[in-house]
Structure formats: C-alpha cells, structure tokens
Design a protein around this motif. Structure first.
Motif, PDB file in Angstrom:
ATOM      1  N   GLN A   1      10.967  10.120 -12.525  1.00  0.00           N
ATOM      2  CA  GLN A   1      10.459   9.497 -11.223  1.00  0.00           C
ATOM      3  C   GLN A   1      11.343   8.583 -10.519  1.00  0.00           C
ATOM      4  O   GLN A   1      11.202   8.600  -9.313  1.00  0.00           O
ATOM      5  N   LEU A   2      12.105   7.965 -11.367  1.00  0.00           N
ATOM      6  CA  LEU A   2      13.336   7.086 -10.413  1.00  0.00           C
ATOM      7  C   LEU A   2      14.189   7.900  -9.770  1.00  0.00           C
ATOM      8  O   LEU A   2      14.532   7.585  -8.735  1.00  0.00           O
ATOM      9  N   VAL A   3      14.496   8.882 -10.481  1.00  0.00           N
ATOM     10  CA  VAL A   3      15.542  10.106  -9.709  1.00  0.00           C
ATOM     11  C   VAL A   3      14.838  10.443  -8.333  1.00  0.00           C
ATOM     12  O   VAL A   3      15.286  10.528  -7.280  1.00  0.00           O
ATOM     13  N   ILE A   4      13.700  11.096  -8.635  1.00  0.00           N
ATOM     14  CA  ILE A   4      12.721  11.318  -7.424  1.00  0.00           C
ATOM     15  C   ILE A   4      12.736  10.337  -6.330  1.00  0.00           C
ATOM     16  O   ILE A   4      12.896  10.860  -5.171  1.00  0.00           O
ATOM     17  N   ILE A   5      12.380   9.197  -6.530  1.00  0.00           N
ATOM     18  CA  ILE A   5      12.304   7.950  -5.462  1.00  0.00           C
ATOM     19  C   ILE A   5      13.710   8.090  -4.820  1.00  0.00           C
ATOM     20  O   ILE A   5      13.781   7.936  -3.697  1.00  0.00           O
ATOM     21  N   ILE A   6      14.914   7.984  -5.652  1.00  0.00           N
ATOM     22  CA  ILE A   6      16.144   7.839  -5.141  1.00  0.00           C
ATOM     23  C   ILE A   6      16.443   8.978  -4.198  1.00  0.00           C
ATOM     24  O   ILE A   6      16.951   8.945  -3.028  1.00  0.00           O
ATOM     25  N   VAL A   7      16.112  10.277  -4.599  1.00  0.00           N
ATOM     26  CA  VAL A   7      16.429  11.304  -3.805  1.00  0.00           C
ATOM     27  C   VAL A   7      15.691  11.371  -2.613  1.00  0.00           C
ATOM     28  O   VAL A   7      15.996  11.563  -1.327  1.00  0.00           O
TER      29      VAL A   7
ATOM     30  N   ALA B   1       5.609  10.042  -6.828  1.00  0.00           N
ATOM     31  CA  ALA B   1       6.962  10.478  -7.316  1.00  0.00           C
ATOM     32  C   ALA B   1       6.053  10.927  -8.872  1.00  0.00           C
ATOM     33  O   ALA B   1       6.786  11.877  -9.349  1.00  0.00           O
ATOM     34  N   GLN B   2       5.155  10.464  -9.188  1.00  0.00           N
ATOM     35  CA  GLN B   2       4.533  10.657 -10.478  1.00  0.00           C
ATOM     36  C   GLN B   2       4.203  12.413 -10.406  1.00  0.00           C
ATOM     37  O   GLN B   2       4.199  12.942 -11.294  1.00  0.00           O
TER      38      GLN B   2
ATOM     39  N   ALA C   1       8.498   0.562  -5.233  1.00  0.00           N
ATOM     40  CA  ALA C   1       7.985   1.522  -5.935  1.00  0.00           C
ATOM     41  C   ALA C   1       8.473   1.557  -7.287  1.00  0.00           C
ATOM     42  O   ALA C   1       8.031   1.904  -8.498  1.00  0.00           O
ATOM     43  N   ALA C   2       9.822   1.777  -7.104  1.00  0.00           N
ATOM     44  CA  ALA C   2      10.789   2.118  -8.230  1.00  0.00           C
ATOM     45  C   ALA C   2      10.481   0.814  -9.514  1.00  0.00           C
ATOM     46  O   ALA C   2      10.418   1.151 -10.540  1.00  0.00           O
ATOM     47  N   VAL C   3      10.731  -0.506  -9.052  1.00  0.00           N
ATOM     48  CA  VAL C   3      10.688  -1.423 -10.020  1.00  0.00           C
ATOM     49  C   VAL C   3       9.426  -1.647 -10.639  1.00  0.00           C
ATOM     50  O   VAL C   3       9.143  -1.902 -11.874  1.00  0.00           O
ATOM     51  N   LEU C   4       8.372  -1.213  -9.763  1.00  0.00           N
ATOM     52  CA  LEU C   4       6.934  -1.477 -10.337  1.00  0.00           C
ATOM     53  C   LEU C   4       6.690  -0.312 -11.217  1.00  0.00           C
ATOM     54  O   LEU C   4       5.709  -0.296 -12.314  1.00  0.00           O
TER      55      LEU C   4
ATOM     56  N   GLY D   1       0.663  -1.325   0.099  1.00  0.00           N
ATOM     57  CA  GLY D   1      -0.154  -0.047  -0.149  1.00  0.00           C
ATOM     58  C   GLY D   1       0.820   1.255  -0.016  1.00  0.00           C
ATOM     59  O   GLY D   1       0.619   2.176  -0.824  1.00  0.00           O
ATOM     60  N   VAL D   2       1.885   1.099   1.111  1.00  0.00           N
ATOM     61  CA  VAL D   2       2.804   2.331   0.763  1.00  0.00           C
ATOM     62  C   VAL D   2       3.493   2.424  -0.339  1.00  0.00           C
ATOM     63  O   VAL D   2       3.528   3.824  -0.715  1.00  0.00           O
ATOM     64  N   ALA D   3       4.025   1.414  -0.924  1.00  0.00           N
ATOM     65  CA  ALA D   3       4.810   1.588  -2.200  1.00  0.00           C
ATOM     66  C   ALA D   3       4.125   2.080  -3.244  1.00  0.00           C
ATOM     67  O   ALA D   3       4.637   2.922  -4.055  1.00  0.00           O
ATOM     68  N   THR D   4       2.851   1.774  -3.379  1.00  0.00           N
ATOM     69  CA  THR D   4       2.099   2.338  -4.328  1.00  0.00           C
ATOM     70  C   THR D   4       1.805   3.735  -4.280  1.00  0.00           C
ATOM     71  O   THR D   4       1.870   4.632  -5.116  1.00  0.00           O
ATOM     72  N   SER D   5       1.861   4.138  -2.939  1.00  0.00           N
ATOM     73  CA  SER D   5       1.553   5.763  -2.916  1.00  0.00           C
ATOM     74  C   SER D   5       2.937   6.424  -2.899  1.00  0.00           C
ATOM     75  O   SER D   5       2.618   7.758  -3.527  1.00  0.00           O
ATOM     76  N   LEU D   6       3.913   5.856  -2.652  1.00  0.00           N
ATOM     77  CA  LEU D   6       5.215   6.218  -3.155  1.00  0.00           C
ATOM     78  C   LEU D   6       5.202   6.608  -4.400  1.00  0.00           C
ATOM     79  O   LEU D   6       5.803   7.514  -4.964  1.00  0.00           O
TER      80      LEU D   6
END
Length: 511
Positions: free
Chosen positions: A231-237, A210-211, A458-461, A201-206
């Motif tokens: 979006q992947l850069v955002i998740i990393i930061v 990011a989007q 979140a990133a891989v999905l 659930g949280v990974a989906t919200s993340l």
C-alpha cells in the motif's frame, strides 16, 4: 511563494502536522489521550446527541436545491453575461463524478449493499425485502442528499466568484451577512476549518484507495500481497502520477483524466450488466428506484428513538455519511464551482444533483445487484470474504465470478488508480485556492506542497493503522461546518434578492 500565501496556509499546515504527529505517537505513550480514542469519543457524542441535526440540515439542503431548480433565480448565470462554459457536458459530468465520489463509489459499489443485506437497517420479513432495502439505502446514502450538500455550497461559491468577482473562499460567501468581518479572524477560522476537513477527508480516501488497489493486485497476481508495504508503494507511485497531472493544470490533467474515468467506469459497468444477470439487475434497479423515490421523505427524517439497535445502525451509516458529506463539501464544492463558470443556476443544480445521483443508482444496482445475486444464490459467499479480507475485496470477488474476470479486475484497478489521481489532483488545486486568497490558478509549488501533505498523511496513518482516527477527525469538523453552511444558504438568498433589486430590467430576462 510566501507573499502569495495567506494565514490560512500556515495555520492549516501547522494543524495538519500536529495531528499527524499525534497519530504517530504510540498509544502506550498517550494512554487514553491517543488520537483514535479522543476523536472516537467526540464523534460518538456528536452522532448520538446531534444525529437529528445532521438529518435536518442535510435534508434542508436538498429542499433548497430543489427549490432553486424551479425558482425565478434559476436563470441567473454563474458569471458575466458573455461567459460560456469552459467544458462540455461529458467532461463536466466526469469532473463532478471524479471529485465527488470516485474512489468511494468503486470501493462501496458491491460492499455496501451486501453489508446492508447482512445487517438491515430494521427488521425485515424476508431475504427479498432485505435485498431491496439494502439497495434502497445505498441509493439513499449516495444519492440526492450528498449531492444537494455539494450543490448548495458550490452554487454559492460559483456565484460570488464569477458573478461578484469575490475570492474563491468559503468565507467570501458570507460577506452579504457579515461584510468586512470576513477579512479578519472569523474568516480565517472558517477557511481553516474547510482546509482541515479537505486534507483529512481526502487523505482518508487515498488510504482506502491504496487498500483497494492492493486488494485488486492481490487478486490478479500470484506474487503481490495486499499488506502495508504494498500500500505504501502504491501511494508513492500514484503520488508521482498525480503530481505530474497537477503540473499540467486544470484544462489538461484533470480534464483528460476525468473523461477517462467516466469512460472506464461506464465500460466496466456495462460489461458487468450484460455478462451478469441483466434482467435481474434492471428489474432490481427499476423497483428500488421507485422505492427510493416513494420512501425518500420517510428516510430523510428517520430516527429510531424506541429501538437502540436501529439507532446504532443509523449512527453507523446514515448519520455518519451525512457528516462525511458535509466534511467533504469544502473540497468538492470548491472544485465543482471552479469548473462551472458560465452555467445557469438551474443548469448547475440539475447537473450536480440529478446526473450523478442517477448514475450512482445504476452503479449500485449493477455491482450491488450482482453481489446480492451471487450471495442469495450461494454462488459466492461475499460476506465471508469481506469479513476475512476486508470490504475492499468485495468488488474483485464479484468480478471473478463472471467472464474475463482477470481483464475486468485489471480495468477496475486502473479505474481506482485514475480516480485516486483525479481526487488527489483536484484536492491539491482546491487547497491551493483556499490558502492563496482564493487564487483561481494556484502555483504548481503550492499544489505540490499540499500533494505531499495529503499523501504523507495517508501513508503515515496507514502505517500506524490510524485511518479511522483521521476520518473521524475530519467528520468532527463537519459539525461546525454544517452551521457555516446554514449561514451560506441565508447569504446566497440575500445575494439573489439583492441582484434582483439592483437589476430590475435584467430581472425579466435573466431571472
């Protein structure tokens, strides 16, 4: 570290990795057995066959919460007699709001009312009625019902943790019914379901966060494109930032960020309220709040057995949301229980139930009202923008039609980012608790492990375009967890009655 970990940690981690691996394998390999197809099939079966169940249990939790406010149990303290709340009201409300609905409220504040305006839940006679109905159902989906789910489970967790000194686990709340059986396989199963729902659930919200951050950056800059790389850069930061927050602990990182969240949210909302159509928004808020309250019983039990179009709308929105809130309950309830020591039952339920509901209603009135005003006056075609750029673009489309749009868009991106950080930080704390025998202060190493799992998921999905499958998988977990929550309600009332029986003198003072 390993000696502090429970079986729940290893089982949950294995399941998470298996699901991620399943989602990464191309559809051409799995065929109809791919993750998205299987989870969608199961989810469609549950919402079409058991939609009535989700409606009844969620409304039942609201009835229980309201009863507790006025019951003789309202003065029970969630803790020992000398325990006092660790956080003031502003910080406490900020934590509730940030953990419960932060990113989602920002994401859907303008998008959901416009979606309902474009596709109403049932046939309406005019555009004005459609607009009122659109906002009314936004209130409904984000109001009393979801917070009643959180309040019910959170109350049980706080009572058993701080009054009975039990571990901070979902399984611990069922001891009055099942006793030591919760120490074995059944207890482990319940806690694994809770961890499963929380991670996905949280990974989906993340991923959604990011989007939307990417969409905001695209709106306020000329060079950034909201694509998967961005979006992947955002998740990393943001992962680095929430890891730093997690290291500082509950009373520093989450506390300060939650206060910042609520301040930025209020500033953004007030700015749009007073630079937008203020009179229209406040009239819209007042009128719709009355409609929401007066129609609450009907909406709470509304199904559409004679109209397939209306039934599909309910499945796509109301029943989906009810399942989603139940899936989120282990995470949000565990967190709000942890920060609510020293409050009374009445104070806890009122705070969790009413304050976020009223704030959410005003939020949807401001952002949804501004969006509907622009759409109806044909100043901006937000529906077309959402169809072209996605739901995440609705907020920034609204902001660009009012003064200081660039500054407000930057503020909105900052708000989403801080909500992103607090949601992820809160989730790592909760997952650490759930997988270390209910430890109220899980180690930094364990929180970092779960932080990496969440962000990695979140990133891989996102990369595979499978956020929907992950969200659906989390919601599937809501079905058995709804049954668990029914048992929790029975258990907490049994515990309250036992408390009154064992403390007859205290009953007059504290009950």
């Amino acid at each position: 570290m390993s000696k502090n970990l429970s079986k729940v940690f290893y089982i949950s981690l294995a399941i998470c990795l298996l699901f991620i691996g399943w989602g990464l394998i191309p559809e051409s390999v799995w065929g109809t057995w791919n993750l998205n197809n299987i989870t969608s099939t199961i989810h469609a079966f549950l919402v079409s066959r058991f939609g009535w169940f989700y409606l009844l249990v969620t409304t039942g939790f609201l009835i229980v919460a309201i009863f507790l406010i006025f019951s003789r149990y309202g003065k029970i303290k969630l803790g020992q007699p000398d325990d006092e709340p660790a956080f003031n009201y502003l910080t406490w409300f900020g934590m509730l709001f940030s953990a419960g609905m932060g990113i989602g409220l920002v994401f859907w504040g303008a998008a959901e009312p416009i979606s309902h305006l474009n596709s109403p839940p049932y046939a309406v006679g005019s555009e004005a009625v459609a607009a009122t109905t659109a906002l009314q159902y936004s209130f409904f989906h984000w109001g009393l019902h979801p917070w009643a789910v959180y309040a019910t489970l959170g109350l049980a967790l706080a009572f058993f943790q701080f009054k009975k000194n039990s571990p901070g686990l979902i399984s611990s709340t069922l001891r009055p019914l099942f006793g030591d059986k919760m120490n074995g396989g059944w207890g482990t199963t319940i806690d694994v379901i809770a961890v499963f729902a929380t991670v996905f659930g949280v990974a989906t919200s993340l991923g959604l966060g990011a989007q939307q951050i990417g969409s905001g950056l695209e709106f306020i800059t000329n060079g950034i494109v909201n694509n998967i790389s961005t979006q992947l850069v955002i998740i990393i930061v943001v992962t680095v930032l929430f890891m730093l927050s997690a290291i500082t602990g509950l009373k520093k990182g989450i506390k300060y960020l939650s206060t910042i969240n609520i301040v930025i949210a209020i500033l953004l909302m007030l700015f749009l309220l007073f630079t937008g159509p203020t009179n229209f928004i406040m009239n819209f808020f007042t009128n719709t709040l009355g409609k929401y309250i007066s129609n609450l019983p009907e909406m709470s039990f509304r199904m559409a057995p004679f109209n397939m179009d209306n039934a599909e709308w309910l499945e796509d929105w109301t029943i989906f949301y009810w399942a989603w809130w139940i899936a989120w309950a282990p995470f949000v309830a565990t967190f709000i229980a942890r920060v609510s020591r020293g409050r009374t039952v009445r104070e806890f339920v009122i705070g969790v139930l009413l304050v976020p509901t009223l704030f959410g209603a005003l939020w949807f009135s401001v952002f949804g009202g501004a969006a509907i005003s622009l759409q109806m006056e044909e100043s901006a075609n937000i529906i077309e923008v959402m169809n072209t750029l996605g739901n995440e673009a609705a907020l920034f489309t609204v902001l660009e039609n009012y003064p200081l749009s660039a500054i407000m868009s930057v503020l909105a991106v900052l708000l989403i980012s801080t909500f992103f950080i607090t949601s992820a930080d809160s989730a790592t704390f909760v997952l650490g608790m759930q997988t270390t025998y209910g430890n109220l202060n899980p180690s930094t190493k364990i929180k970092l492990v779960w932080g990496v799992v969440q962000s990695g998921t979140a990133a891989v999905l996102l990369w595979q375009g499978g956020l929907g499958a992950l969200q659906t998988a989390s919601i599937i977990a809501a079905f058995p967890f709804a049954i668990i929550m029914i048992l929790v309600v029975i258990s907490i009332f049994k515990a309250f009655q036992e408390e009154a029986r064992l403390n007859p003198l205290k009953r007059k003072r504290d009950l």
